[in-house]
Design a protein around this motif. Structure first.
Motif, mmCIF file in Angstrom:
data_model
loop_
_atom_site.group_PDB
_atom_site.id
_atom_site.type_symbol
_atom_site.label_atom_id
_atom_site.label_comp_id
_atom_site.label_asym_id
_atom_site.label_seq_id
_atom_site.Cartn_x
_atom_site.Cartn_y
_atom_site.Cartn_z
ATOM 1 N N ALA A 122 -76.381 32.507 10.141
ATOM 2 C CA ALA A 122 -76.660 33.092 11.438
ATOM 3 C C ALA A 122 -76.575 34.577 11.210
ATOM 4 C CB ALA A 122 -75.461 32.931 12.265
ATOM 5 N N LYS A 123 -77.397 35.363 12.128
ATOM 6 C CA LYS A 123 -77.506 36.702 11.939
ATOM 7 C C LYS A 123 -76.354 37.675 12.330
ATOM 8 C CE LYS A 123 -81.353 37.113 14.215
ATOM 9 N NZ LYS A 123 -82.331 37.537 14.898
ATOM 10 N N LEU A 124 -75.875 38.811 11.723
ATOM 11 C CA LEU A 124 -74.891 39.786 11.815
ATOM 12 C C LEU A 124 -75.439 40.854 12.871
ATOM 13 C CD1 LEU A 124 -72.644 40.461 8.773
ATOM 14 C CD2 LEU A 124 -71.872 39.044 10.976
ATOM 15 N N THR A 125 -74.778 41.023 13.886
ATOM 16 C CA THR A 125 -75.244 42.185 14.863
ATOM 17 C C THR A 125 -74.921 43.572 14.069
ATOM 18 O OG1 THR A 125 -72.860 42.358 15.987
ATOM 19 C CG2 THR A 125 -74.685 40.635 17.008
ATOM 20 N N HIS A 126 -75.460 44.532 14.593
ATOM 21 C CA HIS A 126 -75.061 45.982 14.001
ATOM 22 C C HIS A 126 -73.687 46.256 14.213
ATOM 23 C CE1 HIS A 126 -75.539 50.364 13.856
ATOM 24 N NE2 HIS A 126 -76.687 49.972 13.275
ATOM 25 N N THR A 127 -72.953 45.710 15.279
ATOM 26 C CA THR A 127 -71.633 46.270 15.402
ATOM 27 C C THR A 127 -70.873 45.277 14.335
ATOM 28 O OG1 THR A 127 -71.864 46.849 17.739
ATOM 29 C CG2 THR A 127 -69.679 46.154 17.209
ATOM 30 N N ALA A 128 -71.012 44.291 14.356
ATOM 31 C CA ALA A 128 -70.058 43.409 13.544
ATOM 32 C C ALA A 128 -70.254 43.864 11.927
ATOM 33 C CB ALA A 128 -70.886 41.810 13.425
ATOM 34 N N THR A 129 -71.540 44.149 11.603
ATOM 35 C CA THR A 129 -71.771 44.832 10.335
ATOM 36 C C THR A 129 -71.047 46.220 9.933
ATOM 37 O OG1 THR A 129 -74.083 43.947 10.448
ATOM 38 C CG2 THR A 129 -73.696 45.394 8.672
ATOM 39 N N MET A 130 -71.077 46.955 11.011
ATOM 40 C CA MET A 130 -70.320 48.221 10.990
ATOM 41 C C MET A 130 -68.580 47.973 10.631
ATOM 42 S SD MET A 130 -71.794 50.739 14.076
ATOM 43 C CE MET A 130 -70.242 51.883 13.727
ATOM 44 N N ILE A 131 -68.287 46.912 11.291
ATOM 45 C CA ILE A 131 -66.788 46.782 11.481
ATOM 46 C C ILE A 131 -66.642 46.025 9.929
ATOM 47 C CG2 ILE A 131 -65.183 44.944 12.301
ATOM 48 C CD1 ILE A 131 -66.305 45.332 15.171
ATOM 49 N N LEU A 132 -67.587 44.920 9.618
ATOM 50 C CA LEU A 132 -67.275 44.322 8.210
ATOM 51 C C LEU A 132 -67.103 45.455 7.053
ATOM 52 C CD1 LEU A 132 -69.511 41.090 8.224
ATOM 53 C CD2 LEU A 132 -66.935 41.282 8.354
ATOM 54 N N GLN A 133 -67.953 46.217 7.288
ATOM 55 C CA GLN A 133 -68.337 47.570 6.078
ATOM 56 C C GLN A 133 -66.724 48.230 6.336
ATOM 57 O OE1 GLN A 133 -72.117 48.943 5.650
ATOM 58 N NE2 GLN A 133 -71.446 51.079 6.230
ATOM 59 N N ALA A 134 -66.306 48.565 7.470
ATOM 60 C CA ALA A 134 -65.200 49.312 7.569
ATOM 61 C C ALA A 134 -63.997 48.629 6.817
ATOM 62 C CB ALA A 134 -64.761 49.759 9.068
ATOM 63 N N ILE A 135 -63.946 47.291 7.258
ATOM 64 C CA ILE A 135 -62.920 46.494 6.494
ATOM 65 C C ILE A 135 -62.670 46.537 5.232
ATOM 66 C CG2 ILE A 135 -61.895 44.125 6.300
ATOM 67 C CD1 ILE A 135 -62.525 43.871 9.395
ATOM 68 N N GLU A 136 -64.112 46.426 4.515
ATOM 69 C CA GLU A 136 -64.281 46.375 3.031
ATOM 70 C C GLU A 136 -64.021 47.608 2.477
ATOM 71 O OE1 GLU A 136 -67.995 44.995 0.136
ATOM 72 O OE2 GLU A 136 -68.245 46.624 1.552
ATOM 73 N N ALA A 137 -64.261 48.630 3.274
ATOM 74 C CA ALA A 137 -64.054 50.094 2.829
ATOM 75 C C ALA A 137 -62.324 50.283 2.706
ATOM 76 C CB ALA A 137 -64.590 51.157 3.527
ATOM 77 N N GLY A 138 -61.495 49.401 3.281
ATOM 78 C CA GLY A 138 -60.060 49.747 3.210
ATOM 79 C C GLY A 138 -59.564 49.938 4.760
ATOM 80 N N TYR A 139 -60.463 49.932 5.612
ATOM 81 C CA TYR A 139 -59.842 50.001 6.959
ATOM 82 C C TYR A 139 -59.376 48.905 7.392
ATOM 83 C CZ TYR A 139 -61.848 54.829 6.583
ATOM 84 O OH TYR A 139 -62.103 56.222 5.840
ATOM 85 N N VAL A 140 -58.302 48.187 7.289
ATOM 86 C CA VAL A 140 -57.887 46.951 7.452
ATOM 87 C C VAL A 140 -57.073 46.678 8.773
ATOM 88 C CG1 VAL A 140 -57.687 46.303 5.023
ATOM 89 C CG2 VAL A 140 -55.560 47.254 6.174
ATOM 90 N N TYR A 141 -56.860 47.792 9.497
ATOM 91 C CA TYR A 141 -56.204 47.572 10.615
ATOM 92 C C TYR A 141 -57.128 47.632 11.979
ATOM 93 C CZ TYR A 141 -51.893 48.189 7.684
ATOM 94 O OH TYR A 141 -51.064 48.315 7.047
ATOM 95 N N GLY A 142 -56.732 47.183 13.049
ATOM 96 C CA GLY A 142 -57.763 47.200 14.339
ATOM 97 C C GLY A 142 -57.946 48.555 14.695
ATOM 98 N N LEU A 143 -56.684 49.595 14.614
ATOM 99 C CA LEU A 143 -56.830 50.824 15.058
ATOM 100 C C LEU A 143 -57.880 51.893 14.126
ATOM 101 C CD1 LEU A 143 -56.083 52.486 17.220
ATOM 102 C CD2 LEU A 143 -54.006 53.133 15.907
ATOM 103 N N SER A 144 -57.663 51.568 12.816
ATOM 104 C CA SER A 144 -58.168 52.334 11.865
ATOM 105 C C SER A 144 -59.773 51.725 11.674
ATOM 106 C CB SER A 144 -57.658 51.969 10.449
ATOM 107 O OG SER A 144 -57.379 50.671 10.136
ATOM 108 N N VAL A 145 -60.167 50.697 12.078
ATOM 109 C CA VAL A 145 -61.419 50.230 12.269
ATOM 110 C C VAL A 145 -61.956 50.860 13.151
ATOM 111 C CG1 VAL A 145 -63.186 48.309 12.912
ATOM 112 C CG2 VAL A 145 -61.375 48.119 11.213
ATOM 113 N N MET A 146 -61.486 51.018 14.310
ATOM 114 C CA MET A 146 -61.753 51.904 15.652
ATOM 115 C C MET A 146 -62.124 53.341 15.394
ATOM 116 S SD MET A 146 -59.534 50.755 18.770
ATOM 117 C CE MET A 146 -59.673 52.272 19.674
#
Lengths: 103, 269
Positions: free
Chosen positions: A4-28
């Motif tokens: 299944a394809k990832l949306t642009h938003t989902a990709t940004m969120i995955l990228q942020a989590i991978e970069a170490g922003y593991v909490y919801g607020l920090s992803v925001m």
């Protein structure tokens, strides 16, 4: 079966989590997306087994006089999906080093 | 935290409690715990908290609404016979009984009125089928690989729906006029009902007649020259896989059923 394809938003969120922003607020903060976008997107990603959520240790949180938080990590499937998505959205791949510097 | 933060925190926690009313009961406590924890950190950052807390809490409604929609969607999948063919027919039979009872109970339409428009209804029904065939919506799925109950199931579904629409015009028509029969409403009713029945049939396994699940999008809309773009569904019993194209193309404009032999059954236990 195909992926299944990832949306642009989902990709940004995955990228942020991978970069170490593991909490919801920090992803925001890292993505600039509002809470109404980030949290439902993370629920969808978790339902698709691309990320996994866990709670911090209550004992450690109480020792720091703060509430325990839920944090997220990429699964193996999430990592491979992110790599494919970063090829589809090359601008996001270019943003990766900037996000990694954190705040 | 800044001065006045306690009061502001209490107000924003109240907003989260209101939003939590949307969250399914089983998940509410954990959901509130997560959002309250994050809200604490919003207020912990004095520089941002003053302007960030309210938009942050308002986003909780969207998150709660999403969880509620997921919960409802899962419940609807199990209800109304969406998966089991027997429950599907049972629900349609119940709707038929209700429609019949209402038509008999409503005082404004005489029972004798039912017999008069029978021929007219047959004409309208035929017209509806003609419209479905001419618009290419009359495909019921891959009958060549269907089990022995494939066509009887389609027939019973269409028959029950025809009765529902027939008596439905009397149930609802009296709201508009005393004649009880609304030709245009019947035509629209038959088209919509039969279209639903055939669409429902296309999404069922031709062997066991259960609804197909696990939709996965395949391909890319910009690459359809040599590749296929559509959605793949599978039967939970392991009978096969359905490929439903998103775009009508000369070589692949109808759904394609791929049979799985018994060697695949272990994966579906």
């Amino acid at each position: 079966m195909a992926e299944a394809k990832l949306t642009h938003t989902a990709t940004m969120i995955l990228q942020a989590i991978e970069a170490g922003y593991v909490y919801g607020l920090s992803v925001m903060h890292a993505t600039g997306l509002p809470s109404g976008s980030v949290y439902p997107a993370m629920r969808r990603l978790e339902a698709a087994n691309l990320i996994r959520s866990s709670w911090e240790s209550q004992r450690l949180a109480e020792a720091g006089q703060r509430p325990a938080r839920k944090y997220y990590k990429l699964t193996a499937a999430g990592k491979s999906k992110l790599q494919v998505a970063q090829q589809r959205y090359p601008l996001l791949g270019g943003l990766k080093p900037i996000i990694s510097q954190g705040d | 935290m800044f001065r006045g933060a306690r009061f502001s925190l209490a107000v924003h926690r109240a907003i989260l409690v209101v939003a939590s009313a949307l969250v399914p009961y089983q998940r509410r406590n954990e959901w509130l715990k997560e959002w309250n924890a994050e809200l604490w950190y919003v207020f912990d950052d004095e520089e941002r908290s003053a302007r960030a807390a309210t938009p942050f809490c308002l986003g909780a409604f969207r998150d709660a609404g999403w969880l509620r929609r997921q919960s409802v969607s899962k419940q609807l999948d199990g209800l109304a016979g969406r998966q089991s063919p027997i429950l599907c027919l049972a629900v349609l039979a119940a709707m038929t009984a209700i429609s019949l009872w209402l038509a008999a109970a409503l005082p404004t339409v005489a029972v004798s009125a039912w017999r008069k428009p029978a021929l007219a209804h047959l004409l309208v029904l035929s017209l509806a089928l003609l419209i479905l065939v001419s618009t290419g919506r009359a495909e019921a799925g891959p009958p060549s690989v269907g089990g022995p109950l494939f066509w009887p199931f389609v027939g019973v579904k269409l028959g029950l729906l025809a009765v529902i629409v027939f008596f439905g015009t009397f149930d609802l028509g009296w709201l508009v006029s005393q004649s009880g029969l609304q030709p245009l409403a019947s035509l629209v009713g038959y088209i919509l009902a039969f279209r639903w029945a055939l669409k429902d049939q296309r999404r069922r396994c031709p062997k066991c007649l259960r609804l197909l699940t696990g939709p996965v999008r395949i391909g890319h809309p910009g690459r359809t020259l040599l590749e296929w773009y559509g959605t793949e569904f599978m039967c939970t019993k392991g009978h096969g896989i359905l490929h439903a194209p998103e775009l009508a193309r000369n070589s692949y404009s109808v759904s394609r059923w791929i049979n799985l032999d018994t060697s695949w059954r272990e994966l579906f236990r």
